[in-house]
Design a protein around this motif. Structure first.
Motif, short mmCIF file in Angstrom:
data_model
loop_
_atom_site.label_atom_id
_atom_site.label_comp_id
_atom_site.label_asym_id
_atom_site.label_seq_id
_atom_site.Cartn_x
_atom_site.Cartn_y
_atom_site.Cartn_z
N ARG A 469 -16.08 8.59 -2.84
CA ARG A 469 -16.90 9.36 -4.27
C ARG A 469 -15.98 9.35 -5.32
NH1 ARG A 469 -20.24 11.42 0.58
NH2 ARG A 469 -19.01 13.20 0.79
N TYR A 470 -16.15 8.79 -6.06
CA TYR A 470 -15.46 9.13 -7.55
C TYR A 470 -15.73 9.50 -8.63
CZ TYR A 470 -12.02 6.48 -4.34
OH TYR A 470 -11.35 6.43 -3.00
N ASP A 471 -15.12 10.37 -9.32
CA ASP A 471 -15.49 10.83 -10.68
C ASP A 471 -14.24 9.76 -11.94
OD1 ASP A 471 -17.64 12.18 -10.44
OD2 ASP A 471 -16.25 14.17 -9.89
N ILE A 472 -14.46 9.13 -12.82
CA ILE A 472 -13.99 8.27 -13.57
C ILE A 472 -13.30 9.54 -14.90
CG2 ILE A 472 -13.69 6.03 -14.64
CD1 ILE A 472 -14.63 5.75 -11.23
N TYR A 473 -12.23 9.36 -14.58
CA TYR A 473 -12.22 10.32 -15.99
C TYR A 473 -11.43 9.97 -17.45
CZ TYR A 473 -13.05 14.36 -13.40
OH TYR A 473 -13.06 15.35 -12.43
N GLN A 474 -10.99 9.70 -18.33
CA GLN A 474 -10.41 9.17 -19.14
C GLN A 474 -9.88 10.51 -20.16
OE1 GLN A 474 -12.09 7.14 -22.74
NE2 GLN A 474 -10.61 5.87 -22.72
N TYR A 475 -8.94 10.00 -20.71
CA TYR A 475 -8.41 11.38 -20.95
C TYR A 475 -7.80 10.93 -22.90
CZ TYR A 475 -4.11 15.15 -22.07
OH TYR A 475 -3.27 15.35 -23.00
N GLN A 476 -8.64 11.81 -23.55
CA GLN A 476 -9.36 11.91 -24.70
C GLN A 476 -8.81 12.54 -25.23
OE1 GLN A 476 -13.64 11.61 -24.88
NE2 GLN A 476 -13.54 9.84 -23.55
N ILE A 477 -8.38 12.82 -26.81
CA ILE A 477 -7.88 13.77 -27.89
C ILE A 477 -9.12 13.23 -28.92
CG2 ILE A 477 -6.28 14.59 -29.50
CD1 ILE A 477 -4.27 12.80 -27.74
N THR A 478 -9.80 14.66 -29.23
CA THR A 478 -10.62 15.35 -30.46
C THR A 478 -10.51 16.39 -31.45
OG1 THR A 478 -12.21 14.30 -28.74
CG2 THR A 478 -12.98 14.70 -30.54
N ASN A 479 -9.18 16.11 -32.14
CA ASN A 479 -9.47 16.69 -33.55
C ASN A 479 -8.18 18.12 -32.91
OD1 ASN A 479 -11.26 16.11 -35.16
ND2 ASN A 479 -13.46 17.63 -34.11
N GLY A 480 -7.27 17.32 -32.20
CA GLY A 480 -6.08 17.63 -31.82
C GLY A 480 -6.71 18.76 -30.33
N LEU A 494 -20.26 1.03 -9.54
CA LEU A 494 -19.53 1.95 -10.45
C LEU A 494 -20.70 1.83 -11.77
CD1 LEU A 494 -17.43 2.73 -12.68
CD2 LEU A 494 -17.27 0.83 -13.55
N HIS A 495 -20.69 3.64 -11.82
CA HIS A 495 -21.76 3.87 -13.20
C HIS A 495 -20.81 4.28 -14.04
CE1 HIS A 495 -25.35 3.37 -10.06
NE2 HIS A 495 -23.99 3.90 -9.42
N LEU A 496 -20.26 3.73 -15.58
CA LEU A 496 -19.97 3.19 -16.76
C LEU A 496 -20.80 3.81 -18.09
CD1 LEU A 496 -16.87 4.32 -16.31
CD2 LEU A 496 -16.60 1.97 -17.38
N ASN A 497 -20.18 4.88 -18.46
CA ASN A 497 -20.55 5.26 -19.88
C ASN A 497 -20.21 4.59 -20.29
OD1 ASN A 497 -22.28 6.23 -22.04
ND2 ASN A 497 -21.98 8.39 -21.10
N MET A 498 -20.64 3.95 -21.26
CA MET A 498 -19.22 2.88 -22.28
C MET A 498 -18.88 3.38 -23.75
SD MET A 498 -17.50 0.40 -20.86
CE MET A 498 -17.38 -0.78 -19.51
N ASN A 499 -20.17 4.17 -24.34
CA ASN A 499 -20.35 5.68 -25.49
C ASN A 499 -19.85 6.08 -25.49
OD1 ASN A 499 -21.91 3.81 -26.38
ND2 ASN A 499 -23.79 4.53 -24.80
N ALA A 500 -19.85 6.78 -24.36
CA ALA A 500 -18.21 8.09 -24.11
C ALA A 500 -17.16 7.88 -24.10
CB ALA A 500 -18.49 9.06 -23.01
N MET A 501 -16.23 6.25 -24.57
CA MET A 501 -15.24 5.96 -24.37
C MET A 501 -14.61 6.62 -25.21
SD MET A 501 -15.00 3.58 -21.83
CE MET A 501 -13.02 3.57 -20.85
N GLN A 502 -13.38 6.33 -25.64
CA GLN A 502 -12.36 6.54 -26.75
C GLN A 502 -11.20 6.38 -27.00
OE1 GLN A 502 -12.93 10.74 -29.41
NE2 GLN A 502 -10.50 10.44 -28.41
N TRP A 503 -11.05 5.67 -28.03
CA TRP A 503 -9.28 4.82 -27.70
C TRP A 503 -8.78 5.17 -29.04
CZ3 TRP A 503 -9.52 2.57 -23.17
CH2 TRP A 503 -10.54 1.48 -22.55
N ALA A 504 -6.95 4.92 -28.58
CA ALA A 504 -5.56 6.27 -29.47
C ALA A 504 -6.60 4.91 -31.08
CB ALA A 504 -4.82 5.95 -28.52
N SER A 505 -6.57 3.96 -31.04
CA SER A 505 -6.69 3.40 -32.15
C SER A 505 -8.24 3.77 -33.02
CB SER A 505 -7.33 2.04 -31.73
OG SER A 505 -7.60 1.15 -31.13
N ARG A 506 -8.80 4.62 -32.70
CA ARG A 506 -10.22 5.03 -32.87
C ARG A 506 -11.27 3.84 -33.52
NH1 ARG A 506 -7.68 8.38 -31.23
NH2 ARG A 506 -7.21 10.66 -31.64
#
Length: 907
Positions: A469-480, A494-506
């Protein structure tokens, strides 16, 4: 040979003796050295604990700096769990749990030395050679008997310790070791864990990589069981699935040299398309890898996929948030234990003396120094002891606290069930549990099932592993502001929310980590040898379509690729249409010819008994006009849509019209030739020159054609075919199937060959009878007709067969054939019958009967004409003309044309 037990005994004897002597000699001295780096809690049942309180030491030192979260938080979680269990009246009632907790210093060899303490009580000591200074027999302190061990954290440490504990049958439950190797129940049969093994984690990480569409990745592992086993599991699973290729597999040494991490980054850049880096590395190595990437200006290039050793920790990404942005990490599903937060925040120097490392934690946590003997020399700030965790310092519960408590509770539930079975109704420990059998306790551990501290089910499988049983995290920078955000979870899938992902290139689009871009539709992959995820795209050319991802196949002969070249579709079937220019011209000529022929026939029928009609040979004229009419009519079945009936008519009419025409003309020319040849020898008329005889000869010749057509019908019944080769162009888009009658070029030649033979023979006779005077029948018009017809058909042959390879073959050949038939018919009609119709209609005064002449007179005139022709070739122009005119005047008193029919004379 000294046995393993004897070796361990000797080592522990010295340790035990040293400790015991110290305690007996002076009760005021500090605790024995064996307890200087351990925590000891008294109890009816003692549990061992292994925690990385300190980091691995450098330059030969066994221990390094203090680990506040991984060490102290986890250690306190075990103490807190024991406190809760001892207070719980329903769990192990009247039984107190104690503990012996050791520091592993994050080093497997040091942890092995420390864990010898756990087997001390199981080794008999020989004290015969030991004496006190006073000569008395020594009294040994009875060592604590450890019935189970909680820990260790690192897989390498757990593997080392598990090899010893299994010898003494001491069960072990880890709260953080995830190496797949520990699932081997034949080698680590006394090992269990409340965290899922890395084989589950590797599958979850592979599912993440696959979901991202990344099929070309590199792996990075810290040297040791955890890193190497994790990467090995990932590589093995990816190889079995076949969807992900490993560009590089790099290893971080245990003792990395200066510049080692810069070299690792440069090695990873050798495969720039493999941007995704799957990491099974410890926390320190992760931090140094990110720092090296930042130094080499690779911020935003790498797509990090971190294991649970990264998880949601802050320490690896501190001051290098930009290079870590977008990193996807995985962590066993967990929850923050609020009760532990309250407990830990309430800890102080005064109420937590049982934790021998708490004073060191206090200095580290608050950045101060405790008295003269504090471990932070040079710190200007002194500790007051009134500092408070969470108020005067930052605090965040360490991620494995839940699992530490679950491991302790798993051991407690197993002991509780054993106590219930062995000591039913007995308060406290019964005699049967005074010496707990480790093998029996292991059976109870493997069968526990309860809701843990985070209200999740705690169970073990046959190998001692917890469910994945795992949680999937993404390290995100929002407004600094940088933080880990949960973007999905993994529980068997796997159950992944693609809409919640954010990348450095914006950029909202998914970054790529592929060796080769996907091929377009209609292109096949030509895989690079040895690297199945790298390929070149090749378009399926010609009549090939994309049968699979890697192959192109040829469409069936009657089909062509569709627009996308992913399947085949039927080739369109065409035929000669009536509105086509190729059909309009021959049809127009044929209609005019039919009208003209009909007009001639009607005129001849109406003036059937006039001299001109009778002189033309009425019966043979009608046969000849029928052939001309059939030549025109043949155009229509040749253009009509092919069918059995149309194909039958084509076979019949194709050569029949010509056969009628040239059979009649051949009979006529042959008759003229025989008459004048016979006249040179005798005044008797030749045989078979009567109308009836002529008809018989003509129809005999025609019957040969009909017989050939009949044989053709029997041997090969008429039917239609679709010819896909005629217009099979290089570009399949222009390919067409031609609906046509099954008449080969050879069959066509055979059908027309007989008529052409008649035509050639007729031409020969026309040449032979070219000397017949104009006043005698139609020899010269027939000659001109045959010459012209031969020219037409000589032009037809190269046009017809020269276009056999043309895409417009059907149109050209059909038009050429029909126009040639119509032109040959028009020549015959125009030269033989139009002058007669002209006289009949416009000059009826010339269409009158003349005097009859004997056959002898006719032959004599023809002979005289031949002689005059010969003289004309021998004399000068003036003389010839004079003599010729005189001869003509003597033989023919009238200058008007006289039409003489041989049928009007006695034969």
């Amino acid at each position: 040979m000294v046995s393993a037990f004897e070796w361990y005994g000797c080592l522990l004897l010295l340790t035990g003796v040293a400790g015991s002597v110290s305690q007996r000699t002076d009760p005021l001295v500090p605790p024995a050295p064996e307890y200087a780096h351990s925590i000891r809690l008294d109890g009816d049942i003692i549990l061992g604990g292994l925690f990385p309180v300190h980091a691995r030491g450098e330059r030969g030192a066994p221990c390094g700096e203090l680990k506040k979260e991984k060490g102290i938080h986890r250690l306190e979680a075990m103490l807190f769990a024991i406190d809760l269990i001892n207070k719980d009246p329903d769990l192990l009632p009247n039984v107190t749990l104690g503990a012996r907790i050791l520091d592993t210093c994050s080093r497997d060899t040091y942890a092995l030395e420390q864990s010898l303490t756990f087997v001390q009580a199981l080794i008999e000591r020989d004290s015969t050679d030991v004496r006190c200074t006073s000569g008395e027999q020594p009294i040994f302190a009875k060592p604590d008997k450890i019935i189970g061990v909680i820990g260790a954290a690192a897989s390498s440490v757990s593997i080392m310790v598990a090899n010893i504990l299994r010898l003494f049958k001491i069960p072990q439950i880890s709260y953080a070791s995830t190496a797949p190797e520990l699932s081997d129940n034949t080698r680590y049969d006394f090992f269990s864990r409340v965290v899922p093994p890395d084989s589950y984690q590797a599958q979850a990480m592979l599912d993440i990589v696959t979901a991202m569409g990344w099929n070309y990745v590199s792996t990075l592992a810290s040297e040791g069981n955890y890193g190497e086993s994790g990467v090995e599991a990932f590589v093995q699973i990816s190889r079995e699935s076949g969807g992900v290729c490993i560009a590089q597999s790099l290893k971080i040494p245990r003792e990395p040299r200066l510049g080692e991490f810069d070299k690792i980054i440069l090695r990873l850049l050798e495969t720039p398309h493999a941007r995704a880096i799957v990491m099974f590395a410890n926390e320190d190595d992760i931090r140094r890898v990110l720092d090296a990437a930042k130094r080499n200006n690779q911020t935003g290039h790498f797509l990090w996929v971190g294991s649970d050793s990264w998880g949601s920790k802050i320490s690896p990404v501190v001051q290098q948030e930009s290079v870590a942005e977008g990193a996807i990490t995985i962590l066993p599903k967990r929850a923050s234990i609020e009760a532990f937060d309250r407990y830990f925040k309430s800890r102080s120097l005064s109420n937590n003396r049982r934790n021998v490392w708490f004073a060191e934690f206090w200095e580290e946590n608050f950045g101060c120094k405790l008295g003269m003997h504090g471990k932070r020399p040079g710190s200007p700030k002194k500790c007051t002891g009134l500092e408070k965790v969470g108020r005067d310092s930052t605090y965040e519960q360490e991620g494995k606290v839940q699992f530490v408590m679950d491991a302790v509770y798993a051991m407690a539930h197993a002991l509780h069930r054993m106590h219930r079975d062995l000591c039913s109704g007995y308060p406290g420990l019964c005699p049967r549990m005074s010496n707990i059998d480790g093998k029996e306790l292991l059976g109870y551990i493997r069968n526990v099932s309860f809701n843990g501290s985070a209200k999740t089910l705690v169970v073990f499988n046959e190998n001692g592993d917890a469910p994945g049983r795992y949680d999937i995290y993404q390290y995100q920078i929002t407004n600094g502001s940088a933080e880990y955000r949960i973007i999905g979870h993994w529980t068997d899938q796997l159950h992944l929310n693609m809409n919640a992902m954010q990348w450095a290139s914006r950029d909202s689009s998914m970054p790529a980590s592929v060796c080769s871009l996907p091929c377009q539709t209609g292109e096949r992959k030509k895989v690079v040898k040895g690297v199945p995820c790298c390929w070149h795209c090749e378009r399926c050319e010609g009549y090939h379509y994309q049968a699979s991802e890697f192959t192109c196949q040829l469409c069936p002969y009657e089909q062509r690729p569709d627009q996308n070249r992913t399947s085949c579709q039927p080739i369109p079937i065409i035929k000669l249409e009536w509105h086509s220019p190729w059909a309009v011209v021959p049809v127009f000529i044929a209609i005019l010819g039919i009208l003209a022929t009909t007009f001639v026939v009607v005129t001849f029928v109406r003036y059937n008994d006039t001299p001109i009609v009778r002189a033309s040979g009425r019966e043979m004229s009608y046969v000849l006009l029928t052939g001309i009419f059939l030549c025109y009519v043949t155009t229509f079945p040749m253009i009509a849509e092919p069918g059995v009936a149309v194909c039958s008519f084509r076979r019949i009419f194709l050569g029949l019209g010509m056969c009628f025409s040239y059979a009649a003309l051949l009979t006529k020319t042959n008759r003229i030739h025989r008459i004048f040849e016979q006249g040179k020898q005798s005044v008797a008329a030749p045989r078979f020159i009567s109308p009836a005889s002529q008809l018989v000869i003509t129809f005999s010749l025609i019957s040969v054609q009909l017989m050939g057509v009949f044989v053709w019908f029997v041997a090969d019944p008429p039917h239609t075919v679709v010819d896909y080769g005629e217009q099979r162009t290089q570009d399949p888009e222009n390919a067409r199937g031609v609906l046509k009658c099954d008449i080969s070029d050879l069959s066509l030649i055979c059908s027309l060959g007989y008529s052409i033979l008649l035509m050639v023979t007729c031409t020969v006779y026309a040449i032979k009878t070219r000397g017949v005077p104009e006043t005698f029948n139609e020899a010269k018009p027939i000659g001109f007709t045959m010459y012209t017809t031969c020219i037409i058909w000589l032009a037809f042959i190269p046009i017809f067969f020269g276009t056999a390879q043309s895409a417009e073959r059907m149109y050209i050949q059909t038009t050429t054939l029909t126009v040639s038939l119509s032109l040959s018919a028009s020549v015959s009609l125009g030269m033989l019958y139009m002058p007669k119709v002209y006289i009949i209609i416009l000059h009826p005064e010339q269409n009158v009967p003349k005097r009859k002449r004997s056959f002898k007179a006719i032959v004599t005139a023809a002979t005289m004409t031949n002689k005059l022709s010969q003289l004309a070739s021998e004399r000068p122009n003036g003389e010839v003309k004079t003599e010729l005119c005189e001869s003509v005047d003597n033989s023919t008193p009238s200058t008007k044309t006289t039409y003489v029919s041989y049928t009007n004379h006695a034969i």
